[in-house]
Scaffold this active site. Sequence first.
Site, PDB file in Angstrom:
ATOM      1  N   TRP A 103       0.836  -1.213   0.000  1.00 44.68           N
ATOM      2  CA  TRP A 103       0.000   0.000   0.000  1.00 44.68           C
ATOM      3  C   TRP A 103       0.861   1.249   0.000  1.00 44.68           C
ATOM      4  CZ3 TRP A 103      -4.166  -1.323  -2.001  1.00 44.68           C
ATOM      5  CH2 TRP A 103      -4.805  -2.514  -1.668  1.00 44.68           C
ATOM      6  N   ASP A 170      -1.705   6.903   6.159  1.00 42.25           N
ATOM      7  CA  ASP A 170      -2.725   5.945   5.740  1.00 42.25           C
ATOM      8  C   ASP A 170      -2.959   4.992   6.906  1.00 42.25           C
ATOM      9  OD1 ASP A 170      -4.227   3.887   4.705  1.00 42.25           O
ATOM     10  OD2 ASP A 170      -2.845   3.379   3.077  1.00 42.25           O
ATOM     11  N   LYS A 194     -11.941  -1.941   6.825  1.00 44.41           N
ATOM     12  CA  LYS A 194     -11.148  -2.763   7.738  1.00 44.41           C
ATOM     13  C   LYS A 194     -11.579  -2.595   9.188  1.00 44.41           C
ATOM     14  CE  LYS A 194      -8.008  -3.506   4.212  1.00 44.41           C
ATOM     15  NZ  LYS A 194      -7.416  -2.510   3.329  1.00 44.41           N
TER      16      LYS A 194
HETATM   17  C1  LIG Z   1      -6.783  -2.042   2.199  1.00 43.75           C
HETATM   18  C2  LIG Z   1      -5.816  -0.947   2.252  1.00 43.75           C
HETATM   19  C3  LIG Z   1      -5.750   0.049   1.257  1.00 43.75           C
HETATM   20  C4  LIG Z   1      -6.625   0.027   0.036  1.00 43.75           C
HETATM   21  O1  LIG Z   1      -7.877   0.479   0.351  1.00 43.75           O
HETATM   22  P1  LIG Z   1      -9.005   0.659  -0.762  1.00 43.75           P
HETATM   23  O2  LIG Z   1     -10.095   1.266   0.048  1.00 43.75           O
HETATM   24  O3  LIG Z   1      -9.317  -0.692  -1.300  1.00 43.75           O
HETATM   25  O4  LIG Z   1      -8.485   1.569  -1.811  1.00 43.75           O
HETATM   26  C5  LIG Z   1      -4.842   1.064   1.418  1.00 43.75           C
HETATM   27  N1  LIG Z   1      -4.013   1.112   2.469  1.00 43.75           N
HETATM   28  C6  LIG Z   1      -4.035   0.167   3.432  1.00 43.75           C
HETATM   29  C7  LIG Z   1      -3.097   0.271   4.587  1.00 43.75           C
HETATM   30  C8  LIG Z   1      -4.931  -0.885   3.351  1.00 43.75           C
HETATM   31  O5  LIG Z   1      -4.946  -1.816   4.312  1.00 43.75           O
END
Ligand SMILES: *Cc1c(COP(=O)(O)O)cnc(C)c1O
Length: 358
Positions: A103, A170, A194
């Site tokens: 990511w 993020d 998540k």
């Molecule tokens: C799952 C995830 C993403 C991607 O998220 P989307 O909503 O599918 O774009 C980005 N960063 C992290 C840390 C993730 O776990």
Amino acid sequence: MMSKVHNFSAGPCILPDAVLKQASSAALNFDGLDLSLLEISHRSKSFVTVMENARSLVKELLEVPDGYSVLFLQGGASTQFLTLPHNFLMEGGKAAYVNTGTWAKNAIKEGGFVGEIDVVASSEDKKFTYIPKGFEIPSDVDYFHFTSNNTIYGSQFHTFPETEVPVICDMSSDIFSRPVDISKFAMIYAGAQKNMGPAGATLVIVRDDALGHTGRNIPSMLDYQVHIKKESMFNTPPVFSVYVSMLTLEWLKNLGGVPEIERVNKAKAELLYNEIDNNLMFRGVVEEMDRSVMNATFVLNDSSKEEEFNKMLAAGRINGLKGHRSVGGYRASMYNALPLESVQVLVDIMQAFASKNT
Ligand SMILES: *Cc1c(COP(=O)(O)O)cnc(C)c1O
């Protein structure tokens, strides 16, 4: 009745039962309107109240200070990879990123479409099995970006890098799992699926006075100031995802909030990592001090036994334990809604597997 499924899915992932029940009923008859939540105007009083509640629960649970805005946007965290440099990277400027895995790498790539990205640290040399430490963040960059929890490889920042430049994080896979001092960040973002709700909504928390300095013309949908002004209703928001996120945040609040869930999350992680370390059939993937509380990755010492272990997992109704397709092995995602009891069931299976094999 069949016994319950223990859902270790990495995302979209487990949501509290009570939330799913309430969400189902709102899909049929929302707020006593005899209409579905899915068929009413997002400008209706009933939905505007949902959006306001969701935003204020975020503020309350994370103790968001004054001067920050809370937004629910669309496009997932992946769209933020592109949106955030539009809002924070000066014309001709530069940003610093840490590469801790898939990511982070995607964020670096998308940032590169907007300006210059300086990768100041990386753990790629050891397949992302640790968190880089002691690296320098140049003082002349427009911002510093990192990924707090590496969902795929199972590593996590347990302390955050300190710097004078604006920090952007993020937090898709560990937001609301532990207390965070928001005042240290210019911006935090997270896809909902998540730890907060179903896919479709993306949470953005941004410091108002960090915006508007880039000298860029930003397309409206990518402009945080537009979304702030329109209170997350510039266009049709992902109504169902925002609603279910609101329910999940209410659930978390009733449980005792973020400090209480952190206590439970730590207990779950400790239980599983203890088993990984003490069970001769398995070994962990990530350096001990950098292990993720949310996503525990591990492998079999003898991979020829995989089929046998997988059968036992299936018999125990363990779902979602397969490692990411890019890593292999096993990954147990233990997000907020996963009960300790499910981790105990997994640990019992690991022990039974070891007894059969010794
Ligand atoms: C799952 C995830 C993403 C991607 O998220 P989307 O909503 O599918 O774009 C980005 N960063 C992290 C840390 C993730 O776990």
